[in-house]
Motif scaffolding. Structure first.
Motif, PDB file in Angstrom:
ATOM      1  N   GLY A  47       1.000  -1.218  -0.009  1.00 58.95           N
ATOM      2  CA  GLY A  47      -0.096  -0.018  -0.158  1.00 58.95           C
ATOM      3  C   GLY A  47       0.652   1.374  -0.088  1.00 58.95           C
ATOM      4  O   GLY A  47       0.447   2.399  -0.249  1.00 58.95           O
ATOM      5  N   ASP A  48       2.047   1.280   0.503  1.00 54.83           N
ATOM      6  CA  ASP A  48       3.052   2.347   0.248  1.00 54.83           C
ATOM      7  C   ASP A  48       3.111   2.737  -0.986  1.00 54.83           C
ATOM      8  O   ASP A  48       3.329   2.023  -1.713  1.00 54.83           O
ATOM      9  CB  ASP A  48       4.221   1.891   1.090  1.00 54.83           C
ATOM     10  CG  ASP A  48       3.984   2.027   2.519  1.00 54.83           C
ATOM     11  OD1 ASP A  48       3.031   2.269   3.184  1.00 54.83           O
ATOM     12  OD2 ASP A  48       5.193   1.713   3.558  1.00 54.83           O
ATOM     13  N   ALA A  49       3.403   3.856  -1.253  1.00 52.40           N
ATOM     14  CA  ALA A  49       4.083   4.354  -2.610  1.00 52.40           C
ATOM     15  C   ALA A  49       5.437   4.394  -2.531  1.00 52.40           C
ATOM     16  O   ALA A  49       6.015   4.876  -1.406  1.00 52.40           O
ATOM     17  CB  ALA A  49       3.228   5.870  -2.732  1.00 52.40           C
ATOM     18  N   VAL A  50       5.710   4.148  -3.584  1.00 50.74           N
ATOM     19  CA  VAL A  50       7.258   4.174  -4.074  1.00 50.74           C
ATOM     20  C   VAL A  50       7.641   5.267  -5.222  1.00 50.74           C
ATOM     21  O   VAL A  50       6.836   5.101  -6.039  1.00 50.74           O
ATOM     22  CB  VAL A  50       8.075   2.793  -4.045  1.00 50.74           C
ATOM     23  CG1 VAL A  50       8.040   2.247  -2.656  1.00 50.74           C
ATOM     24  CG2 VAL A  50       7.600   2.101  -5.327  1.00 50.74           C
ATOM     25  N   THR A  51       8.778   5.713  -5.199  1.00 49.54           N
ATOM     26  CA  THR A  51       8.969   6.702  -6.237  1.00 49.54           C
ATOM     27  C   THR A  51      10.240   6.328  -6.867  1.00 49.54           C
ATOM     28  O   THR A  51      11.418   5.987  -6.225  1.00 49.54           O
ATOM     29  CB  THR A  51       9.128   8.114  -5.653  1.00 49.54           C
ATOM     30  OG1 THR A  51       7.884   8.306  -5.206  1.00 49.54           O
ATOM     31  CG2 THR A  51       9.145   9.116  -6.968  1.00 49.54           C
ATOM     32  N   ALA A  52      10.442   6.190  -8.144  1.00 53.82           N
ATOM     33  CA  ALA A  52      11.590   5.987  -8.949  1.00 53.82           C
ATOM     34  C   ALA A  52      12.883   6.560  -8.449  1.00 53.82           C
ATOM     35  O   ALA A  52      12.488   7.992  -8.381  1.00 53.82           O
ATOM     36  CB  ALA A  52      11.267   6.060 -10.539  1.00 53.82           C
ATOM     37  N   GLY A  53      13.943   6.148  -7.956  1.00 53.28           N
ATOM     38  CA  GLY A  53      15.229   6.995  -7.871  1.00 53.28           C
ATOM     39  C   GLY A  53      15.316   7.239  -6.383  1.00 53.28           C
ATOM     40  O   GLY A  53      16.118   7.730  -5.971  1.00 53.28           O
ATOM     41  N   ASP A  67      20.912   1.946   1.651  1.00 52.51           N
ATOM     42  CA  ASP A  67      19.375   2.382   0.951  1.00 52.51           C
ATOM     43  C   ASP A  67      19.294   1.644  -0.063  1.00 52.51           C
ATOM     44  O   ASP A  67      20.120   1.294  -0.968  1.00 52.51           O
ATOM     45  CB  ASP A  67      19.302   3.878   0.764  1.00 52.51           C
ATOM     46  CG  ASP A  67      19.112   4.339   2.050  1.00 52.51           C
ATOM     47  OD1 ASP A  67      18.580   3.969   2.957  1.00 52.51           O
ATOM     48  OD2 ASP A  67      19.607   5.793   2.187  1.00 52.51           O
ATOM     49  N   VAL A  68      18.250   1.195  -0.474  1.00 53.85           N
ATOM     50  CA  VAL A  68      17.848   0.533  -1.804  1.00 53.85           C
ATOM     51  C   VAL A  68      17.021   1.530  -2.401  1.00 53.85           C
ATOM     52  O   VAL A  68      15.813   2.014  -1.595  1.00 53.85           O
ATOM     53  CB  VAL A  68      17.184  -0.744  -1.789  1.00 53.85           C
ATOM     54  CG1 VAL A  68      18.120  -1.948  -1.937  1.00 53.85           C
ATOM     55  CG2 VAL A  68      16.490  -1.059  -0.572  1.00 53.85           C
ATOM     56  N   PHE A  69      16.987   1.759  -3.807  1.00 57.36           N
ATOM     57  CA  PHE A  69      16.225   2.605  -4.369  1.00 57.36           C
ATOM     58  C   PHE A  69      15.190   2.054  -5.538  1.00 57.36           C
ATOM     59  O   PHE A  69      15.439   1.167  -6.202  1.00 57.36           O
ATOM     60  CB  PHE A  69      17.229   3.716  -5.301  1.00 57.36           C
ATOM     61  CG  PHE A  69      18.213   4.380  -4.401  1.00 57.36           C
ATOM     62  CD1 PHE A  69      17.791   5.441  -3.671  1.00 57.36           C
ATOM     63  CD2 PHE A  69      19.617   3.837  -4.067  1.00 57.36           C
ATOM     64  CE1 PHE A  69      18.645   6.161  -2.844  1.00 57.36           C
ATOM     65  CE2 PHE A  69      20.286   4.496  -3.176  1.00 57.36           C
ATOM     66  CZ  PHE A  69      19.935   5.700  -2.592  1.00 57.36           C
ATOM     67  N   ALA A  70      13.961   2.662  -5.388  1.00 60.43           N
ATOM     68  CA  ALA A  70      13.174   2.053  -6.364  1.00 60.43           C
ATOM     69  C   ALA A  70      13.332   2.053  -7.774  1.00 60.43           C
ATOM     70  O   ALA A  70      13.795   3.568  -8.069  1.00 60.43           O
ATOM     71  CB  ALA A  70      11.711   2.818  -5.991  1.00 60.43           C
ATOM     72  N   PRO A  71      13.512   1.132  -8.738  1.00 58.57           N
ATOM     73  CA  PRO A  71      13.558   1.494  -9.991  1.00 58.57           C
ATOM     74  C   PRO A  71      12.655   2.177 -10.765  1.00 58.57           C
ATOM     75  O   PRO A  71      12.660   2.763 -11.833  1.00 58.57           O
ATOM     76  CB  PRO A  71      14.033   0.136 -10.597  1.00 58.57           C
ATOM     77  CG  PRO A  71      13.851  -0.937  -9.448  1.00 58.57           C
ATOM     78  CD  PRO A  71      13.414  -0.324  -8.292  1.00 58.57           C
ATOM     79  N   VAL A  72      11.185   2.018 -10.140  1.00 62.56           N
ATOM     80  CA  VAL A  72       9.964   2.197 -10.787  1.00 62.56           C
ATOM     81  C   VAL A  72       9.108   2.989  -9.628  1.00 62.56           C
ATOM     82  O   VAL A  72       9.219   2.779  -8.468  1.00 62.56           O
ATOM     83  CB  VAL A  72       9.241   1.372 -11.408  1.00 62.56           C
ATOM     84  CG1 VAL A  72       9.628   0.777 -12.566  1.00 62.56           C
ATOM     85  CG2 VAL A  72       9.062   0.163 -10.268  1.00 62.56           C
ATOM     86  N   THR A  73       8.053   3.870 -10.020  1.00 58.14           N
ATOM     87  CA  THR A  73       7.248   4.520  -9.339  1.00 58.14           C
ATOM     88  C   THR A  73       6.019   3.676  -9.517  1.00 58.14           C
ATOM     89  O   THR A  73       5.593   2.998 -10.208  1.00 58.14           O
ATOM     90  CB  THR A  73       6.798   5.813  -9.950  1.00 58.14           C
ATOM     91  OG1 THR A  73       7.944   6.529 -10.183  1.00 58.14           O
ATOM     92  CG2 THR A  73       5.848   6.778  -9.030  1.00 58.14           C
ATOM     93  N   GLY A  74       5.302   3.948  -8.199  1.00 58.48           N
ATOM     94  CA  GLY A  74       4.109   2.768  -8.137  1.00 58.48           C
ATOM     95  C   GLY A  74       3.744   2.590  -6.575  1.00 58.48           C
ATOM     96  O   GLY A  74       4.277   3.240  -5.589  1.00 58.48           O
ATOM     97  N   THR A  75       2.715   1.762  -6.436  1.00 57.85           N
ATOM     98  CA  THR A  75       2.274   1.273  -5.009  1.00 57.85           C
ATOM     99  C   THR A  75       2.906  -0.102  -4.910  1.00 57.85           C
ATOM    100  O   THR A  75       2.598  -1.109  -5.484  1.00 57.85           O
ATOM    101  CB  THR A  75       0.692   1.292  -5.270  1.00 57.85           C
ATOM    102  OG1 THR A  75       0.251   2.599  -5.810  1.00 57.85           O
ATOM    103  CG2 THR A  75       0.037   0.965  -3.794  1.00 57.85           C
TER     104      THR A  75
END
Lengths: 130, 375
Positions: A47-53, A67-75
């Motif tokens: 349910g959390d939102a993640v943002t690319a980068g 830290d690990v960074f999201a490759p993509v934006t989404g839920t």
């Protein structure tokens, strides 16, 4: 290890496997080797939102916090709950059972900016060269 | 492309050997050192259950000689040099007037008037400068760091492995004693010392022989499970054993009493730098106290994380890490003395969240068979 061709890669050494509207995310073999024995994994909640980068979680080895960074934006749809008790799975099978989260993609076009396996391998070669 | 050596970082004689062995390298105390080879956890466990070999050639060696050498050291350090016999080593600290440590170190007495001090790599220049400035007695003070490689062979199997490569009577070399010895055909100083909480030896010898000694030891111990070990494991091992590390538990602001090193403060020996400040503090009470803790909730404490009690920040983690042998997440922290109590709960702030931990007695780990007490 060779890098699976069905994955897309970031410069920060995360990967995403896109299947329809959902992307499975993890870290690369190179990243797990650099980190060493992973002993603790902190992941977002479904349910959390993640943002690319942007950072979506933390991996800790005996020595370091990363830290690990999201490759993509989404839920976030799901996280790999097994890693709570078996964080070493990220080392053992980084591109498979050591996946971190599944994300419902907000913007599929984003994935066009990510690297294919051969590009990522070239990128690693260049990064390693003195 | 030509590899340009970074001239600001020093390298031990074994640098290429470590790289060839696939070691991950890091900068520590001005030196490029191996963090680990096969992995910190594996190396740590090997030292607890078999043996590990560490390149600790970054450590500094300062020699003090002359008729006034003992008098000078007696004044500069907290421990009592008079208790130190020839062939004996002593854990002590070079002192600031405020009762804190310039450095913690091991003094070896080679002769009545001849001492070799093993100091922290990053403090060597500071120590030399401090000793030289206080050397009003004209003792001979020399930096011998470049003349020694130092290897640490540590673990329950260390003695039997080393016995194959030296004729020295290892059984008679007691803890915190040392002796000139030939190991692997190389002359050096062999000390029964270490920084891991295990039995073990540290060998000081000419750098030109480094690869030979390193290879011979690894080869001799392979069947016993001896592995090369890096600074990563060295740190987790010393933390489990509750040993302080300079720039973490010890610094210019922290007195020996606060750091739990009252046992090396020999007030009865007479004047030494820092004595008055320590006596005053002992009488008036400590401002902070070093405590050990283990995480009771999920999370790993790390150096610098804030410690909370009763809704306010009361201290700071000085060393925090997973403990590979104990399989707990442990740490050291300074707290106000009135809050220091084994069993009491504290909170460690990890990435903005408070995570529960409990104070525990130090050391976290003590090996089953205790050695002879250190002086």
């Amino acid at each position: 290890m060779s890098y699976p061709t069905e994955l897309l890669y970031t410069k920060d050494h995360e990967w995403v496997r896109v299947e329809g509207e959902v992307g499975t995310v993890g870290i690369t073999d190179y990243a797990q080797k650099e980190l060493g024995d992973i002993v603790f994994v902190e992941l977002p909640r479904p349910g959390d939102a993640v943002t690319a980068g942007e950072s979506f979680g933390t991996l800790e080895s005996v020595k370091a916090v990363s830290d690990v960074f999201a490759p993509v934006t989404g839920t976030v749809e799901a996280v790999n709950a097994k890693l709570q008790d078996q964080p070493e799975m990220v080392n053992a099978d980084p591109h498979g059972q050591g996946w971190l989260m599944r994300v419902r993609l907000a913007n599929r076009a984003e994935t066009e900016k990510l690297m294919l396996a051969d590009t990522y391998e070239t990128y690693l070669q260049e990064a390693k060269a003195p | 492309m030509v590899w340009q050596a970074d001239v600001t970082v020093k390298r031990t004689a074994l640098n290429a050997v470590h790289r060839a062995a696939g070691a991950k390298m890091t900068e520590f105390g001005g030196w490029e050192m191996p963090v680990g080879y096969s992995g910190i956890t594996e190396e740590h466990i090997a030292v607890r259950q078999a043996a590990g070999l560490f390149d600790v050639s970054h450590m500094g060696e300062i020699e003090i000689r002359g008729r006034e050498a003992a008098t000078l050291l007696q004044y500069l350090t907290a421990n009592d040099i008079r208790r130190l016999q020839i062939g004996q080593a002593q854990y002590t600290a070079l002192m600031y007037p405020q009762g804190s440590a310039v450095d913690d170190c091991v003094v070896h007495r080679r002769a009545e008037d001849w001492f070799l001090i093993c100091v922290n790599a990053g403090n060597t220049e500071k120590d030399l400068d401090w000793i030289t400035r206080h050397n009003t007695l004209d003792a001979e003070v020399r930096d011998r760091s470049a003349e020694y490689s130092q290897l640490a062979l540590q673990g329950p199997r260390a003695l039997e492995i080393l016995a194959r490569l030296t004729r020295a009577d290892l059984g008679r070399l007691r803890t915190y004693w040392f002796s000139p010895a030939v190991c692997c055909g190389v002359e050096g100083l062999l000390a029964r010392t270490g920084y891991t909480g295990e039995d073990g030896f540290e060998f000081y010898f000419p750098p030109s022989e480094s690869a030979r000694v390193w290879d011979a030891l690894l080869e001799a111990g392979r069947a016993e499970g001896l592995v090369p070990a890096g600074l990563g494991a060295r740190n987790t091992l010393r933390l489990e054993a509750g040993y302080p590390l300079y720039a973490h538990e010890l610094d210019e602001e922290t007195t020996l009493l606060e750091a739990g090193l009252g046992w090396i403060c020999k007030f009865e020996k007479g004047e030494f730098i820092g004595r008055e400040a320590l006596l005053r503090e002992r009488q008036q009470g400590l401002k902070k106290k070093l405590i050990g803790f283990e995480m009771t909730d999920r999370g790993i404490a790390r150096d610098g994380y804030p410690v909370w009690v009763g809704g306010r920040v009361v201290g700071k983690v000085t060393s925090g890490s997973p403990a590979p042998f104990l399989k707990k997440n442990i740490g050291l922290a300074y707290l106000p003395p009135e809050l220091a109590e084994v069993g009491a709960e504290i909170q460690i702030e990890i990435r903005g969240k408070q995570v529960a931990a409990r104070q525990v007695a130090l050391p976290f780990y003590k090996r089953a068979k205790p050695s002879t007490a250190v002086n």
